[in-house]
Design an enzyme around this catalytic site. Structure first.
Site, PDB file in Angstrom:
ATOM      1  N   ASP A  45     119.396  15.869 -39.861  1.00  4.77           N
ATOM      2  CA  ASP A  45     120.602  15.482 -39.120  1.00  4.77           C
ATOM      3  C   ASP A  45     120.266  14.497 -37.998  1.00  4.77           C
ATOM      4  OD1 ASP A  45     123.059  16.348 -40.016  1.00  4.77           O
ATOM      5  OD2 ASP A  45     122.927  18.321 -39.067  1.00  4.77           O
ATOM      6  N   GLN A  61     124.488  23.811 -40.298  1.00  8.20           N
ATOM      7  CA  GLN A  61     125.862  23.302 -40.188  1.00  8.20           C
ATOM      8  C   GLN A  61     126.467  23.691 -38.837  1.00  8.20           C
ATOM      9  OE1 GLN A  61     127.451  21.315 -42.534  1.00  8.20           O
ATOM     10  NE2 GLN A  61     129.052  21.118 -40.981  1.00  8.20           N
ATOM     11  N   LYS A 115     127.637  18.836 -49.507  1.00  4.67           N
ATOM     12  CA  LYS A 115     126.276  18.314 -49.289  1.00  4.67           C
ATOM     13  C   LYS A 115     125.342  18.833 -50.380  1.00  4.67           C
ATOM     14  CE  LYS A 115     127.068  17.931 -44.332  1.00  4.67           C
ATOM     15  NZ  LYS A 115     127.033  18.593 -43.016  1.00  4.67           N
TER      16      LYS A 115
END
Ligand code: NAP
Length: 277
Positions: free
Chosen positions: A116, A93, A49
């Site tokens: 997200d 994460q 990412k």
């Protein structure tokens, strides 16, 4: 011949669009990716990412904390990032170690920086049909289907898997596109009978080659979200033997995966523009 829907090609068209947008912005959108511990999958996802974000020209950093970081310490860091005017997107994460509550962490992220799309505020807006930061994998799937001009209106769509990160938000996005949506899961009775109804079948189970050819309606569009490692190879949830029956399918690897990262960066740019005006 079924159409192979190539995630890297579609992702690169997303990056081209984002580059054009970035050229018009008087600032550089900033992403912070927070990781606890050194789980190899988490290390590899966060690295990827960060790498893609930097390649695109974003200001991106991975903040790697020790596995034993307490929930209070993590929440404090999130508060700092929330307050930092120069930070546009915050991603923690998952999964987190057992001593840290994922829901408390997700709810601590400012909804405007929740790239997200997991914060209950954004989840609520998604189901209300409002514009929001959409979860990356479902948003990437829709973007891929649009790219290949797969019609969704009025279609029978079946999603196998009801996780908060894939199955449920994808159901909301498919409903928005006027598909008739069924979400199947581990307690679904006669799963094959349900999946055989699908004109669009999405597998998000995490079990290698779980969907066999006998579970697929001829002519269906197949979207494979699953990623499992078998004998050091990445394998999807859909048996490749089923691809032959389809009109279009996503391969594993190289299907949905690249779209997830592309949509994360799209969300970061979107979050920056919404917040900074
Ligand atoms: P998850 O949270 O483990 O959810 C799996 C879902 O599959 C659950 O809803 C579960 O049902 C259902 N399921 C399990 N066994 C089943 C069975 N025998 N019959 C029907 N349904 C069954 O998984 P996830 O986070 O959504 O991820 C799914 C897969 O996608 C994983 O392989 C993951 O690595 C991959 N993934 C890929 C990407 C990408 O970018 N390509 C992104 C995210 C995830 P219950 O709810 O009843 O337990």
């Amino acid at each position: 011949m079924p159409l192979k829907m190539r995630g890297h090609a579609v992702a690169s068209s997303v990056y081209d669009e984002l580059r054009q947008v970035l050229d018009t912005l008087p600032y550089t959108p900033a992403l912070r990716v927070v990781r606890l511990g050194d789980d190899p999958a988490s290390v590899s996802y966060t690295r990827l990412k960060n790498k893609r974000a930097r390649e695109l020209g974003l200001d991106s950093q991975v903040i790697a904390l020790p596995l034993e970081t307490s929930e209070a310490e993590l929440l404090e860091l999130i508060e700092e990032l929330n307050r930092d005017e120069l930070v546009d997107g915050i991603l923690v994460q998952l999964p987190l170690p057992g001593h840290v509550s994922e829901s408390r962490v997700i709810e601590a992220i400012a909804p405007a920086k929740d790239v997200d799309g997991f914060h209950p505020y954004n989840v609520g807006r998604l189901w209300a049909g409002e514009d929001t930061l959409e979860p990356c994998t479902p948003a990437g799937i829709i973007r891929m289907l649009d790219h290949y001009q797969i019609e969704l209106e009025g279609k029978e769509a079946v999603i196998v898997g009801r996780s908060n990160i894939v199955g449920k938000p994808l159901a909301a996005l498919l409903l928005r596109r006027n598909a008739t949506v069924t979400v199947a899961h581990s307690r679904t009775r006669d799963l094959a009978e349900v999946t055989r109804r699908a004109e669009v079948l999405v597998a998000a189970v995490g079990k290698p080659r779980f969907i066999g050819a006998g579970m697929v309606r001829p002519g269906a569009v197949l979207v494979d979200v699953g990623i499992s490692r078998v004998d050091d190879k990445l394998v999807g949830d859909i048996d490749p033997a089923a691809h032959e029956l389809s009109t279009a399918y996503t391969p594993v690897p190289g299907g949905v995966g690249p779209m997830t990262v592309a949509m994360l960066l799209a969300n970061t740019v979107k979050a920056a523009r919404l917040r900074r005006g």
